[in-house]
Design an enzyme around this catalytic site. Structure first.
Site, PDB file in Angstrom:
ATOM      1  CE  LYS A   9      -8.588 -19.513  57.981  1.00 57.34           C
ATOM      2  NZ  LYS A   9      -9.016 -19.493  56.555  1.00 57.34           N
ATOM      3  NE  ARG A  84      -3.372 -20.311  55.197  1.00 52.84           N
ATOM      4  CZ  ARG A  84      -4.104 -19.193  55.179  1.00 52.84           C
ATOM      5  NH1 ARG A  84      -4.005 -18.306  56.129  1.00 52.84           N
ATOM      6  NH2 ARG A  84      -4.943 -19.002  54.202  1.00 52.84           N
ATOM      7  NE  ARG A 123     -12.687 -14.676  50.125  1.00 51.55           N
ATOM      8  CZ  ARG A 123     -11.822 -15.322  50.903  1.00 51.55           C
ATOM      9  NH1 ARG A 123     -12.138 -15.598  52.157  1.00 51.55           N
ATOM     10  NH2 ARG A 123     -10.663 -15.723  50.436  1.00 51.55           N
ATOM     11  NE  ARG A 158      -8.168 -12.984  49.523  1.00 51.90           N
ATOM     12  CZ  ARG A 158      -7.961 -13.756  50.569  1.00 51.90           C
ATOM     13  NH1 ARG A 158      -8.658 -13.545  51.676  1.00 51.90           N
ATOM     14  NH2 ARG A 158      -7.073 -14.709  50.559  1.00 51.90           N
ATOM     15  NE  ARG A 169      -6.450 -18.983  48.894  1.00 54.24           N
ATOM     16  CZ  ARG A 169      -7.587 -18.275  48.960  1.00 54.24           C
ATOM     17  NH1 ARG A 169      -8.270 -18.022  47.871  1.00 54.24           N
ATOM     18  NH2 ARG A 169      -8.002 -17.828  50.108  1.00 54.24           N
TER      19      ARG A 169
HETATM   20  P1  AMP Z   1      -5.814 -15.620  53.826  1.00 56.50           P
HETATM   21  O1  AMP Z   1      -6.249 -14.204  53.722  1.00 56.50           O
HETATM   22  O2  AMP Z   1      -5.761 -16.108  55.242  1.00 56.50           O
HETATM   23  O3  AMP Z   1      -6.611 -16.555  52.937  1.00 56.50           O
HETATM   24  O4  AMP Z   1      -4.288 -15.669  53.306  1.00 56.50           O
HETATM   25  C1  AMP Z   1      -3.972 -15.308  51.977  1.00 56.50           C
HETATM   26  C2  AMP Z   1      -2.612 -15.859  51.601  1.00 56.50           C
HETATM   27  O5  AMP Z   1      -1.603 -15.332  52.478  1.00 56.50           O
HETATM   28  C3  AMP Z   1      -2.471 -17.372  51.708  1.00 56.50           C
HETATM   29  O6  AMP Z   1      -2.962 -18.061  50.553  1.00 56.50           O
HETATM   30  C4  AMP Z   1      -0.954 -17.525  51.862  1.00 56.50           C
HETATM   31  O7  AMP Z   1      -0.296 -17.314  50.619  1.00 56.50           O
HETATM   32  C5  AMP Z   1      -0.624 -16.334  52.756  1.00 56.50           C
HETATM   33  N1  AMP Z   1      -0.713 -16.669  54.195  1.00 56.50           N
HETATM   34  C6  AMP Z   1      -1.621 -16.200  55.106  1.00 56.50           C
HETATM   35  N2  AMP Z   1      -1.401 -16.715  56.328  1.00 56.50           N
HETATM   36  C7  AMP Z   1      -0.328 -17.538  56.207  1.00 56.50           C
HETATM   37  C8  AMP Z   1       0.379 -18.380  57.111  1.00 56.50           C
HETATM   38  N3  AMP Z   1       0.026 -18.496  58.410  1.00 56.50           N
HETATM   39  N4  AMP Z   1       1.432 -19.074  56.631  1.00 56.50           N
HETATM   40  C9  AMP Z   1       1.820 -18.967  55.350  1.00 56.50           C
HETATM   41  N5  AMP Z   1       1.188 -18.220  54.431  1.00 56.50           N
HETATM   42  C10 AMP Z   1       0.116 -17.504  54.838  1.00 56.50           C
END
Ligand code: AMP
Length: 217
Positions: A9, A84, A123, A158, A169
């Site tokens: 995404k 989320r 990734r 990451r 996750r």
């Molecule tokens: P992402 O890069 O979108 O995979 O986000 C990495 C991490 O940031 C996630 O595993 C959460 O710990 C935190 N995170 C990102 N977006 C949100 C959200 N909308 N609500 C809560 N935690 C978030």
């Protein structure tokens, strides 16, 4: 943009934002920038990111509400990784309604779980320019270096893409995030893009079709 971690995404969100000339707003990127810069918010969110758990809704929503007030959001934006959870989706609906606004579309990039684990393990990202790579689907032409024009950053993994955190996750995704699909389905704005075994280009072709149908592109 909706979808499991690793569904692609983020990659699609960046492309859509470029296509529509609107900002790409990724809560994950915002949190990682705070971590990197050692801010108070960074220290607050670090344990959640490290554990693959969600940052509390209040803090996340406050950050998004603040970001959406910026001038560059006036002509629209692509939200990536937010909302989320259903409470976040409800808060977003309310925030937008208060400004006489609403979402045009919620795009779900659908990839089965068994494919997700392999994708996340492969990734990599460039810490210099942020470009995302996948060693299997879209490796860098430069091997372990970024191949974006004018960039030669060394690709990194990451820290939350380690196997154990990936599984956590995914668990959090199914439990807390997936119900949002029903939330936007009920609002009639959900569009699902099947993306199993599909390249980023193939998925984007389908996404562009959606944007054209909606008159956005
Ligand atoms: P992402 O890069 O979108 O995979 O986000 C990495 C991490 O940031 C996630 O595993 C959460 O710990 C935190 N995170 C990102 N977006 C949100 C959200 N909308 N609500 C809560 N935690 C978030």
């Amino acid at each position: 943009m909706l979808g499991a971690p690793g569904a692609g995404k983020g990659t699609q969100a960046v492309r859509i934002a470029a296509r529509l000339a609107v900002p790409h707003i990724s809560t994950g990127d915002i949190f990682r920038a705070h971590l990197k810069n050692g801010t108070a918010i960074g220290r607050q969110v670090q344990p959640y990111l490290d554990a693959g758990q969600l940052v509390p809704d209040e803090l996340t929503c406050a950050i998004v509400a603040d970001r959406l007030q910026a001038d560059d959001c006036r002509g629209g934006y692509v939200l990536d990784g937010f909302p989320r959870s259903v409470p976040q989706a409800e808060m977003l609906t309310k925030l937008l309604r208060d400004h006489g606004d609403d979402l045009d579309m919620a795009i779900d990039i659908a990839v089965p779980d068994e494919e997700i684990v392999g994708r996340l393990a492969a990734r990599r990202f460039c810490p210099k320019c942020g470009k995302i790579f996948n060693l299997k689907f879209s490796p860098s032409g430069n091997g372990k270096k970024c191949d974006a024009p004018g960039c030669d950053g060394s690709l990194e993994r990451r820290s939350d893409d380690e196997e154990e955190t990936i599984r956590e996750r995914l668990r959090v995704y199914h439990e807390t995030t997936e119900p949002i699909i029903g939330y936007y389905g009920n609002q009639g704005i959900l569009r699902t893009v099947p993306a199993a075994q599909a390249s980023a280009d193939d998925v984007f072709a389908k996404v562009e079709e959606l944007l054209r149908t909606a008159g956005a592109a």
